[in-house]
Design an enzyme around this catalytic site. Sequence first.
Site, PDB file in Angstrom:
ATOM      1  N   ARG A 122      35.610  50.934 101.520  1.00  0.00           N
ATOM      2  CA  ARG A 122      35.837  51.572 102.887  1.00  0.00           C
ATOM      3  C   ARG A 122      37.087  52.450 102.848  1.00  0.00           C
ATOM      4  O   ARG A 122      38.105  51.766 102.685  1.00  0.00           O
ATOM      5  CB  ARG A 122      36.082  50.337 103.907  1.00  0.00           C
ATOM      6  CG  ARG A 122      35.958  50.642 105.443  1.00  0.00           C
ATOM      7  CD  ARG A 122      36.177  49.510 106.334  1.00  0.00           C
ATOM      8  NE  ARG A 122      35.117  48.827 106.034  1.00  0.00           N
ATOM      9  CZ  ARG A 122      35.295  47.424 106.277  1.00  0.00           C
ATOM     10  NH1 ARG A 122      36.504  46.674 106.984  1.00  0.00           N
ATOM     11  NH2 ARG A 122      34.278  46.367 106.081  1.00  0.00           N
ATOM     12  N   HIS A 167      38.683  46.113 101.271  1.00  0.00           N
ATOM     13  CA  HIS A 167      37.604  46.649 100.883  1.00  0.00           C
ATOM     14  C   HIS A 167      38.164  48.536 100.613  1.00  0.00           C
ATOM     15  O   HIS A 167      37.538  49.069  99.912  1.00  0.00           O
ATOM     16  CB  HIS A 167      36.885  47.369 102.396  1.00  0.00           C
ATOM     17  CG  HIS A 167      35.643  46.243 102.799  1.00  0.00           C
ATOM     18  ND1 HIS A 167      34.396  46.066 102.055  1.00  0.00           N
ATOM     19  CD2 HIS A 167      35.673  45.012 103.562  1.00  0.00           C
ATOM     20  CE1 HIS A 167      33.832  45.162 102.568  1.00  0.00           C
ATOM     21  NE2 HIS A 167      34.517  44.712 103.504  1.00  0.00           N
ATOM     22  N   ASP A 174      30.579  43.577 101.224  1.00  0.00           N
ATOM     23  CA  ASP A 174      29.747  42.744 102.198  1.00  0.00           C
ATOM     24  C   ASP A 174      28.376  42.775 101.926  1.00  0.00           C
ATOM     25  O   ASP A 174      27.788  43.665 101.741  1.00  0.00           O
ATOM     26  CB  ASP A 174      29.945  43.352 103.711  1.00  0.00           C
ATOM     27  CG  ASP A 174      31.384  43.064 104.063  1.00  0.00           C
ATOM     28  OD1 ASP A 174      32.166  42.439 103.792  1.00  0.00           O
ATOM     29  OD2 ASP A 174      31.864  44.195 104.974  1.00  0.00           O
ATOM     30  N   GLU A 256      33.930  34.659 106.685  1.00  0.00           N
ATOM     31  CA  GLU A 256      33.024  35.698 106.913  1.00  0.00           C
ATOM     32  C   GLU A 256      31.823  35.425 105.730  1.00  0.00           C
ATOM     33  O   GLU A 256      32.205  35.640 104.398  1.00  0.00           O
ATOM     34  CB  GLU A 256      33.406  37.184 106.720  1.00  0.00           C
ATOM     35  CG  GLU A 256      34.015  37.645 107.871  1.00  0.00           C
ATOM     36  CD  GLU A 256      34.726  38.839 107.873  1.00  0.00           C
ATOM     37  OE1 GLU A 256      35.238  39.296 108.861  1.00  0.00           O
ATOM     38  OE2 GLU A 256      34.716  39.484 106.538  1.00  0.00           O
ATOM     39  N   HIS A 259      31.375  38.210 102.935  1.00  0.00           N
ATOM     40  CA  HIS A 259      32.568  39.016 102.333  1.00  0.00           C
ATOM     41  C   HIS A 259      33.124  38.549 100.994  1.00  0.00           C
ATOM     42  O   HIS A 259      33.365  37.263 101.052  1.00  0.00           O
ATOM     43  CB  HIS A 259      33.634  39.043 103.406  1.00  0.00           C
ATOM     44  CG  HIS A 259      34.788  39.707 102.947  1.00  0.00           C
ATOM     45  ND1 HIS A 259      35.304  41.134 103.387  1.00  0.00           N
ATOM     46  CD2 HIS A 259      35.907  39.219 102.205  1.00  0.00           C
ATOM     47  CE1 HIS A 259      36.568  41.234 102.854  1.00  0.00           C
ATOM     48  NE2 HIS A 259      36.798  40.220 102.170  1.00  0.00           N
TER      49      HIS A 259
END
Length: 282
Positions: A122, A167, A174, A256, A259
Amino acid sequence: MSLTACGGPTSKPAATWSTRTASPTVSAPATSPSTPAAPPSATAGAGPGEHAPAGFVALSDVDPTIMQDIRYATDHNFVGRPIDGYVEPLCILTRQAAEALHRVQTAARAHGYGVKVYDCYRPQRAVDDFVRWSRRFDEQKTKAEFYPKLDKSELFNQGYIAGPTTHSSGSTIDLTLVALPAHTQRPYVDGEQLLPCSAPADQRFPDNSADMGTGFDCFDSLAHTLDPRITGPAMEHRLLLKQLMQDAGFKNYSSEWWHYSLTQEPYPRKYFDFPVARGAVS
């Protein structure tokens, strides 16, 4: 220490690679059901100085059988539009992470499942986009699905939105499990009635993922990996994913279920900003 949406604990960024710029559906292997890819976002493609450092690859070049549902390149995410830096719905990772995920895919198939990724590398500009959005309290297009129980003003205070994120180092993923043979996931339609991500599986968006107890990117404590309220098949799926990922060298972020970060990542504490585009790694 700070958190970002699907980002996990981080610290102050050590470096970025490229010059930062301002600014639906599942892509599956040919042998699995798929739906048309979402159109690219309005962000410009990779240009001079916007290429990944050595060692980054497109996941599909390492394992084309892993399904991809890159939500931040579409309207189906907690912001409700494509995110800055996502030029194409593409998973980019460090080669080490991609090869480790290939091992996860091989192991998952032995259990009757395949892997599907929602987000991989990301860019920092995407994180910045999340932070700007979190401060515009009037923009709540997808509240009913992704944070139905929270006031948007609390997303930043509770650590759901901040930065930077692991990320951006290229070895965090994810993901979920999909029972094989994978069934076709219908496209998300912008403006459709939204269903709470924390609702039972048959009462939320019909993702073709195995039931994990919540949808992806669900800003709710039910998304905590070992939340005791999640039982039965949903918890079994979470534990299977956790075991498969740990066996391949990944660690889970406990808040999460989706993740995971490679334990021995090649670029720790570095946060890159090249766009998510095929041209960035070719």
